[in-house]
Design a protein around this motif. Structure first.
Motif, mmCIF file in Angstrom:
data_model
loop_
_atom_site.group_PDB
_atom_site.id
_atom_site.type_symbol
_atom_site.label_atom_id
_atom_site.label_comp_id
_atom_site.label_asym_id
_atom_site.label_seq_id
_atom_site.Cartn_x
_atom_site.Cartn_y
_atom_site.Cartn_z
ATOM 1 N N LYS B 196 13.805 50.236 56.155
ATOM 2 C CA LYS B 196 14.214 49.081 56.732
ATOM 3 C C LYS B 196 13.087 48.413 54.871
ATOM 4 N N GLU B 197 13.444 46.993 54.389
ATOM 5 C CA GLU B 197 12.667 47.436 53.423
ATOM 6 C C GLU B 197 11.358 45.914 53.884
ATOM 7 N N THR B 198 10.244 46.169 53.216
ATOM 8 C CA THR B 198 9.118 45.520 53.604
ATOM 9 C C THR B 198 9.206 45.180 52.296
ATOM 10 N N LYS B 199 8.287 43.536 51.813
ATOM 11 C CA LYS B 199 8.458 42.894 50.414
ATOM 12 C C LYS B 199 7.207 42.764 50.286
ATOM 13 N N LEU B 200 6.087 43.007 50.058
ATOM 14 C CA LEU B 200 3.994 43.305 49.686
ATOM 15 C C LEU B 200 4.276 42.627 48.673
ATOM 16 N N HIS B 201 3.441 41.588 48.791
ATOM 17 C CA HIS B 201 2.620 41.152 47.703
ATOM 18 C C HIS B 201 1.675 41.362 47.259
ATOM 19 N N ALA B 202 0.089 41.461 46.156
ATOM 20 C CA ALA B 202 -0.595 41.101 45.998
ATOM 21 C C ALA B 202 -1.261 41.430 46.654
ATOM 22 N N GLY B 203 -2.613 42.269 47.468
ATOM 23 C CA GLY B 203 -3.114 41.627 48.228
ATOM 24 C C GLY B 203 -2.978 41.701 49.761
ATOM 25 N N ASN B 204 -1.869 42.908 49.694
ATOM 26 C CA ASN B 204 -1.631 43.290 51.278
ATOM 27 C C ASN B 204 -1.272 44.404 51.271
ATOM 28 N N SER B 205 -0.847 45.181 52.522
ATOM 29 C CA SER B 205 -0.540 46.449 52.868
ATOM 30 C C SER B 205 0.041 46.351 53.811
ATOM 31 N N PHE B 206 1.303 47.897 53.089
ATOM 32 C CA PHE B 206 1.643 48.077 54.715
ATOM 33 C C PHE B 206 0.633 49.858 55.352
ATOM 34 N N LEU B 207 0.649 49.376 56.689
ATOM 35 C CA LEU B 207 0.420 50.912 56.967
ATOM 36 C C LEU B 207 1.418 51.201 58.176
ATOM 37 N N VAL B 208 1.730 52.650 58.032
ATOM 38 C CA VAL B 208 2.606 52.974 59.003
ATOM 39 C C VAL B 208 1.372 54.237 60.103
ATOM 40 N N ILE B 209 0.962 54.127 61.378
ATOM 41 C CA ILE B 209 0.686 55.114 61.615
ATOM 42 C C ILE B 209 1.957 55.716 63.170
ATOM 43 N N ASN B 210 1.861 56.965 62.674
ATOM 44 C CA ASN B 210 2.806 58.302 64.129
ATOM 45 C C ASN B 210 3.673 56.586 64.280
ATOM 46 N N GLY B 211 4.191 56.159 63.804
ATOM 47 C CA GLY B 211 5.553 55.173 63.783
ATOM 48 C C GLY B 211 5.448 53.977 63.962
ATOM 49 N N LYS B 212 4.332 53.520 63.962
ATOM 50 C CA LYS B 212 4.205 52.152 64.500
ATOM 51 C C LYS B 212 3.503 51.749 63.180
ATOM 52 N N ILE B 213 4.187 50.370 62.588
ATOM 53 C CA ILE B 213 3.961 49.864 61.775
ATOM 54 C C ILE B 213 2.701 48.799 62.165
ATOM 55 N N ALA B 214 2.008 48.449 60.614
ATOM 56 C CA ALA B 214 0.871 47.572 61.575
ATOM 57 C C ALA B 214 0.782 46.833 59.840
ATOM 58 N N ASN B 215 1.088 45.705 59.543
ATOM 59 C CA ASN B 215 0.373 45.247 58.244
ATOM 60 C C ASN B 215 -0.904 44.747 58.382
ATOM 61 N N LEU B 216 -1.457 45.610 57.080
ATOM 62 C CA LEU B 216 -3.432 44.881 57.087
ATOM 63 C C LEU B 216 -3.466 43.608 56.570
ATOM 64 N N ASP B 217 -4.762 43.140 56.025
ATOM 65 C CA ASP B 217 -5.837 41.914 54.947
ATOM 66 C C ASP B 217 -5.581 42.885 53.657
ATOM 67 N N ALA B 218 -5.452 41.989 52.364
ATOM 68 C CA ALA B 218 -5.870 42.110 51.592
ATOM 69 C C ALA B 218 -6.869 42.824 51.267
ATOM 70 N N PRO B 219 -6.577 44.307 50.177
ATOM 71 C CA PRO B 219 -7.767 44.288 49.575
ATOM 72 C C PRO B 219 -8.000 43.772 48.565
ATOM 73 N N LYS B 220 -9.662 43.792 49.025
ATOM 74 C CA LYS B 220 -10.779 42.784 47.639
ATOM 75 C C LYS B 220 -10.164 42.562 46.378
ATOM 76 N N ASN B 221 -10.894 44.184 46.068
ATOM 77 C CA ASN B 221 -10.678 45.047 44.252
ATOM 78 C C ASN B 221 -9.451 45.049 43.690
ATOM 79 N N GLY B 222 -9.290 44.586 43.050
ATOM 80 C CA GLY B 222 -7.754 45.285 42.114
ATOM 81 C C GLY B 222 -7.738 46.887 42.295
ATOM 82 N N HIS B 223 -8.615 47.550 42.791
ATOM 83 C CA HIS B 223 -7.478 48.548 43.093
ATOM 84 C C HIS B 223 -8.445 49.455 44.397
#
Lengths: 170, 303
Positions: B196-223
């Motif tokens: 399954k494809e997920t598009k991530l825009h700048a400032g977004n995170s894609f997280l999977v823990i034990n098969g559970k998908i969670a979309n997280l907030d944006a990291p604030k800095n550029g790295h």
């Protein structure tokens, strides 16, 4: 099984015996041909080097003709343009009771003979001198040169004939 | 008269009859003289002993010239074999992928052939094809790395959990066992997870823990924060926090009477272990004991 070295030229003592009994004849053989002592010396060395290299293939019986063939082949391509001038070792006169005339006549004859010998075809001279000087039997020379006894007889006959003609001036 | 009668006569083989005729010829006298004189001729002196001596000396001189060629032939064979092997292995190794690895408590910065940059976090591995890099930008990742991708062909990061592909951006991929996180800092990132494809825009995170998908907030800095030697977590189970702690400080941790699935939010230093221990233990209400390279965490209210 140990190879039989008593009958093998690779054995040094057998080789030395072959060398001692054949080297002088090889030397003379080439000397009579070209009248050149240096060539004769080289031929002896070359022929025996070849014999040593092929010691396992050549039986002592065949060593003799092997040596002459090698020595002969060595100078096959040498141009025979040089006039042969054989020199013979000085022999001190054994008899002193001869008259001076006789000695003079004898020396004169010897000179003529030597000149006639030099003029002989190389093959006749070699065969003739091997018989006269080295005392080789016709059969022995035939074996050395790999020809028949009759061929040797023919060479001796022709050599004697042309020597006589040269000396007497026919 | 016999054939070759002169030769026969010289050899004393002439028949009596023929000898009689022959001895009466006028040439006979000369023939006799020739025979007598030639019998006394002598060939030049020939020293057999000296010739044999010369021969043996010559033998010694020529033999070493010929024989030593053979050992060299053997040597050349071996040298040729070694050369072939070296050339062969050089080309073989050249076709292999370039591999870069970091140990515990180690970070590495890698510049790729197209000037893309990778910062490799502790205990991570990447592999890529250096030779065909410009036509196929594909990186295998095991661990965590931050990518600054130069514009160009599709840039793909393959992990066991999923594939991340971009055209030119800055993003972070963390792939550790059951934990898979992609954070995009610039541009657009495509994450394929379980087909399954997920598009991530700048400032977004894609997280999977034990098969559970969670979309997280944006990291604030550029790295990601670990570039600044800090590990940051937001609602992450404690066991993953401790695993990261082990990697950053090269220690082993053990727990006593603690729920490792409790969520942790916070950050710890990757350089100061004492500060880091406090950063973890205080918010989680834990106590710890540091002995050499071993850390024991235990519950505060333990008897």
């Amino acid at each position: 099984m140990k190879p039989d070295t008593s009958n093998n030229i690779c054995d040094e003592s057998v080789f030395d015996t072959v060398f001692k009994s054949n080297s002088k004849t090889v030397y003379n053989f080439i000397y009579y041909k070209f009248g050149n002592e240096e060539k004769a010396h080289d031929a002896v060395q070359e022929a025996f080097v070849k014999l040593w290299e092929n010691c396992s293939k050549v039986t002592p019986e065949r060593a003799k003709s092997f040596l002459y063939t090698v020595a002969n082949n060595l100078y096959l391509n040498v141009i025979k343009a040089e006039k042969v001038r054989l020199k013979y070792a000085d022999k001190k006169l054994k008899t002193t009771n001869e008259t001076p005339e006789f000695i003079l006549e004898e020396n004169e004859f010897k000179e003529k003979l030597e000149k006639a010998l030099n003029d002989l075809p190389e093959i006749q001279r070699t065969t003739f001198l091997l018989n006269r000087i080295d005392g080789k039997k016709y059969a022995e020379i035939a074996e050395m040169e790999g020809v028949s006894i009759k061929a040797i007889e023919k060479r001796i006959h022709l050599a004697l004939k042309s020597l006589r003609e040269k000396i007497d001036g026919i | 008269m016999q054939e070759n009668h002169l030769a026969k006569w010289l050899n004393n083989e002439l028949s009596e009859e023929d000898l009689k005729i022959f001895s009466k010829t006028k040439e006979f006298n000369t023939y006799q003289k020739i025979a007598a004189v030639t019998k006394n001729l002598k060939s030049p002196d020939f020293d057999t002993q000296k010739a044999l001596f010369d021969f043996k000396n010559k033998d010694k001189n020529t033999e070493p010239k010929v024989v030593p060629m053979w050992p060299y032939k053997k040597f050349i064979k071996i040298a040729a074999a070694i050369t072939l092997l070296l050339i062969g292995s050089y080309f073989y190794l050249n076709t292999l992928n370039e591999r870069i690895e970091t140990q515990f408590a180690e970070q590495k910065e890698i510049t790729l052939p197209d000037n893309s940059e990778i910062v490799l976090n502790a205990d991570s591995k990447i592999a890529y094809d250096k030779k065909n890099w410009n036509t196929k930008r594909n990186i295998k990742l095991n661990g965590e790395a931050f990518f600054k991708v130069a514009k160009g062909e599709k840039f793909t990061v393959s992990t066991e959990n999923g594939t991340v592909s971009v055209l030119g951006t800055q993003f972070n991929v963390e792939n550790r066992g059951a934990y898979f996180e992609v954070s995009c800092y610039e541009g657009l990132v495509s994450v394929i997870y379980n087909g399954k494809e997920t598009k991530l825009h700048a400032g977004n995170s894609f997280l999977v823990i034990n098969g559970k998908i969670a979309n997280l907030d944006a990291p604030k800095n550029g790295h990601p924060s670990w570039i600044d030697n800090e590990s940051t977590f937001k609602s992450i189970p404690l066991k993953f926090v401790l695993a990261e702690f082990e990697r950053q400080h090269n220690v082993t941790t053990s727990t006593n009477n603690i729920n490792v699935d409790q969520l942790f939010t916070g950050a710890f230093s990757n350089t100061d272990i004492n500060l880091a221990l406090k950063s973890i233990s205080v918010p989680s209400q834990l106590k710890f004991k540091l002995e050499g390279t071993k850390v024991l965490f235990y519950a505060e209210n333990m008897p």
